[in-house]
Design a protein around this motif. Structure first.
Motif, mmCIF file in Angstrom:
data_model
loop_
_atom_site.group_PDB
_atom_site.id
_atom_site.type_symbol
_atom_site.label_atom_id
_atom_site.label_comp_id
_atom_site.label_asym_id
_atom_site.label_seq_id
_atom_site.Cartn_x
_atom_site.Cartn_y
_atom_site.Cartn_z
ATOM 1 N N THR A 32 0.838 -1.213 0.000
ATOM 2 C CA THR A 32 0.000 0.000 0.000
ATOM 3 C C THR A 32 0.870 1.259 0.000
ATOM 4 N N GLY A 33 2.011 1.207 0.685
ATOM 5 C CA GLY A 33 2.913 2.369 0.690
ATOM 6 C C GLY A 33 3.407 2.676 -0.722
ATOM 7 N N ASP A 34 3.819 1.623 -1.463
ATOM 8 C CA ASP A 34 4.304 1.831 -2.841
ATOM 9 C C ASP A 34 3.183 2.386 -3.723
ATOM 10 N N PHE A 36 0.584 4.154 -2.790
ATOM 11 C CA PHE A 36 0.366 5.571 -2.450
ATOM 12 C C PHE A 36 1.469 6.435 -3.069
ATOM 13 N N ARG A 37 2.719 5.972 -2.963
ATOM 14 C CA ARG A 37 3.837 6.778 -3.501
ATOM 15 C C ARG A 37 3.730 6.924 -5.022
ATOM 16 N N ALA A 38 3.268 5.874 -5.705
ATOM 17 C CA ALA A 38 3.089 5.985 -7.167
ATOM 18 C C ALA A 38 1.996 7.014 -7.473
ATOM 19 N N SER A 52 -0.839 14.087 2.309
ATOM 20 C CA SER A 52 -1.083 14.937 3.481
ATOM 21 C C SER A 52 -0.974 14.121 4.781
ATOM 22 N N TYR A 53 -1.203 12.828 4.711
ATOM 23 C CA TYR A 53 -1.050 11.975 5.901
ATOM 24 C C TYR A 53 0.363 11.411 5.983
ATOM 25 N N ILE A 54 0.852 10.922 4.849
ATOM 26 C CA ILE A 54 2.164 10.250 4.838
ATOM 27 C C ILE A 54 3.265 11.193 5.321
ATOM 28 N N ASP A 55 3.217 12.437 4.883
ATOM 29 C CA ASP A 55 4.264 13.390 5.259
ATOM 30 C C ASP A 55 4.294 13.658 6.757
ATOM 31 N N GLY A 57 3.576 11.222 8.911
ATOM 32 C CA GLY A 57 3.780 9.939 9.591
ATOM 33 C C GLY A 57 2.481 9.368 10.132
ATOM 34 N N GLN A 58 1.352 9.854 9.607
ATOM 35 C CA GLN A 58 0.045 9.327 10.038
ATOM 36 C C GLN A 58 -0.463 8.308 9.032
ATOM 37 N N LEU A 59 -1.454 7.538 9.456
ATOM 38 C CA LEU A 59 -2.055 6.573 8.533
ATOM 39 C C LEU A 59 -3.050 7.280 7.619
ATOM 40 N N VAL A 60 -3.102 6.844 6.383
ATOM 41 C CA VAL A 60 -4.148 7.284 5.459
ATOM 42 C C VAL A 60 -5.460 6.665 5.986
ATOM 43 N N PRO A 61 -6.582 7.405 5.938
ATOM 44 C CA PRO A 61 -7.806 6.873 6.531
ATOM 45 C C PRO A 61 -8.204 5.490 5.980
ATOM 46 N N VAL A 64 -10.308 5.079 2.626
ATOM 47 C CA VAL A 64 -9.535 5.333 1.398
ATOM 48 C C VAL A 64 -8.609 4.146 1.112
ATOM 49 N N THR A 65 -7.922 3.691 2.146
ATOM 50 C CA THR A 65 -6.941 2.615 1.986
ATOM 51 C C THR A 65 -7.633 1.309 1.585
ATOM 52 N N ILE A 66 -8.741 1.023 2.229
ATOM 53 C CA ILE A 66 -9.452 -0.237 1.952
ATOM 54 C C ILE A 66 -9.997 -0.227 0.518
ATOM 55 N N GLY A 86 2.535 -3.987 4.327
ATOM 56 C CA GLY A 86 2.074 -2.675 4.823
ATOM 57 C C GLY A 86 0.563 -2.589 4.912
ATOM 58 N N PHE A 87 -0.097 -3.691 4.717
ATOM 59 C CA PHE A 87 -1.551 -3.782 4.842
ATOM 60 C C PHE A 87 -1.881 -5.158 5.399
ATOM 61 N N PRO A 88 -2.807 -5.316 6.314
ATOM 62 C CA PRO A 88 -3.552 -4.266 6.996
ATOM 63 C C PRO A 88 -2.718 -3.598 8.094
ATOM 64 N N PRO A 92 -9.919 -2.448 11.557
ATOM 65 C CA PRO A 92 -10.920 -2.374 10.478
ATOM 66 C C PRO A 92 -10.355 -2.813 9.112
ATOM 67 N N GLN A 93 -9.083 -2.522 8.866
ATOM 68 C CA GLN A 93 -8.492 -2.981 7.596
ATOM 69 C C GLN A 93 -8.411 -4.509 7.569
ATOM 70 N N ALA A 94 -8.055 -5.105 8.699
ATOM 71 C CA ALA A 94 -7.953 -6.571 8.759
ATOM 72 C C ALA A 94 -9.335 -7.196 8.552
HETATM 73 P P1 AMP Z 1 5.145 2.117 4.059
HETATM 74 O O1 AMP Z 1 5.747 2.248 2.710
HETATM 75 O O2 AMP Z 1 4.437 0.806 4.253
HETATM 76 O O3 AMP Z 1 6.102 2.430 5.170
HETATM 77 O O4 AMP Z 1 3.987 3.227 4.134
HETATM 78 C C1 AMP Z 1 4.301 4.614 4.057
HETATM 79 C C2 AMP Z 1 3.123 5.413 4.553
HETATM 80 O O5 AMP Z 1 1.994 5.172 3.713
HETATM 81 C C3 AMP Z 1 2.648 5.082 5.961
HETATM 82 O O6 AMP Z 1 3.390 5.746 6.961
HETATM 83 C C4 AMP Z 1 1.202 5.572 5.898
HETATM 84 O O7 AMP Z 1 1.137 6.983 5.979
HETATM 85 C C5 AMP Z 1 0.795 5.174 4.479
HETATM 86 N N1 AMP Z 1 0.238 3.803 4.463
HETATM 87 C C6 AMP Z 1 0.772 2.699 3.876
HETATM 88 N N2 AMP Z 1 0.006 1.628 4.061
HETATM 89 C C7 AMP Z 1 -1.061 2.044 4.798
HETATM 90 C C8 AMP Z 1 -2.187 1.402 5.352
HETATM 91 N N3 AMP Z 1 -2.394 0.089 5.199
HETATM 92 N N4 AMP Z 1 -3.064 2.166 6.045
HETATM 93 C C9 AMP Z 1 -2.889 3.483 6.203
HETATM 94 N N5 AMP Z 1 -1.828 4.149 5.739
HETATM 95 C C10 AMP Z 1 -0.912 3.443 5.038
#
Ligand code: AMP
Length: 190
Positions: A32-34, A36-38, A52-55, A57-61, A64-66, A86-88, A92-94
């Motif tokens: 999920t991190g990759d 989001f970064r793409a 806005s969340y990643i920068d 260090g917070q979780l994306v809601p 949205v993630t699911i 990186g998921f769940p 709730p994601q699990a």
């Molecule tokens: P990672 O590459 O797995 O370290 O993820 C980088 C960032 O992406 C995390 O610090 C979160 O902000 C966001 N992120 C990645 N996976 C999730 C997830 N399953 N739920 C929420 N946020 C996520």
């Protein structure tokens, strides 16, 4: 289907190992991190929101993630299985993942918990910052925030899956090849 979760804190080595495990067991790797970064790179609507969340260090809601994760699984309907990296990250994601896999008459088969001490994590993330270009690796306060979020929201998942008897603990300190070999043993033995 074979569905594996690679579980562990930021900096545990999930990304490095997930690529190798995916290749060996012919699984689709979903990070999920990759993803989001793409999206951030492609300046999509999802990317702008996620940034806005990643920068910080917070979780994306969760919602949205699911939704995003569901879309990725649906794109790979014929997959032999998945490795989730990186998921769940929340209960709730699990729960959503359980429901989603049920639609495929499938389930999470094994959760590999990669374990690394906190000092080692911080050292690795600071080191990764030199080459990753990741804004969330560059600042020690953000790193600490990510580790705290992991403890509060993600770590409880270990219990969630331990109750099902599917958690395999792997020492995340050692050579990449040694850790890979231990993960393969855990996955193959399910
Ligand atoms: P990672 O590459 O797995 O370290 O993820 C980088 C960032 O992406 C995390 O610090 C979160 O902000 C966001 N992120 C990645 N996976 C999730 C997830 N399953 N739920 C929420 N946020 C996520």
């Amino acid at each position: 289907m074979l569905n594996v979760i690679l579980f562990g804190p930021p900096g545990a080595g999930k990304g490095t190992q997930a690529v190798k495990v995916a290749e060996k067991f012919e699984l689709v790797h979903l990070s999920t991190g990759d993803i989001f970064r793409a999206n951030i790179k492609g300046e999509t609507e999802l990317g702008v929101l996620a940034k806005s969340y990643i920068d910080k260090g917070q979780l994306v809601p969760d919602e949205v993630t699911i939704n995003m994760l569901r879309g990725e699984v649906e794109k790979n309907k014929t997959a032999k299985g998945f490795i989730f990296d990186g998921f769940p990250r929340t209960i709730p994601q699990a729960e959503a993942l359980d429901l989603l896999l049920k639609d495929y008459n499938s389930a999470v088969d094994v959760v590999v918990s990669l374990e690394v001490t906190e000092e080692e994590l911080i050292a690795r993330l600071k080191n990764r910052a030199l080459t990753s270009g990741r804004t969330d690796d560059a600042d020690e306060n953000i790193i600490k925030n990510r580790i705290q979020v992991y403890k509060d929201e993600t770590f409880p998942l270990k219990d969630y899956y331990t109750r099902r008897g599917i958690v395999k603990v792997v020492n995340g300190i050692g050579t990449i090849e040694q850790i890979f070999s231990d993960i393969c043993t855990a996955v193959a033995g399910e």
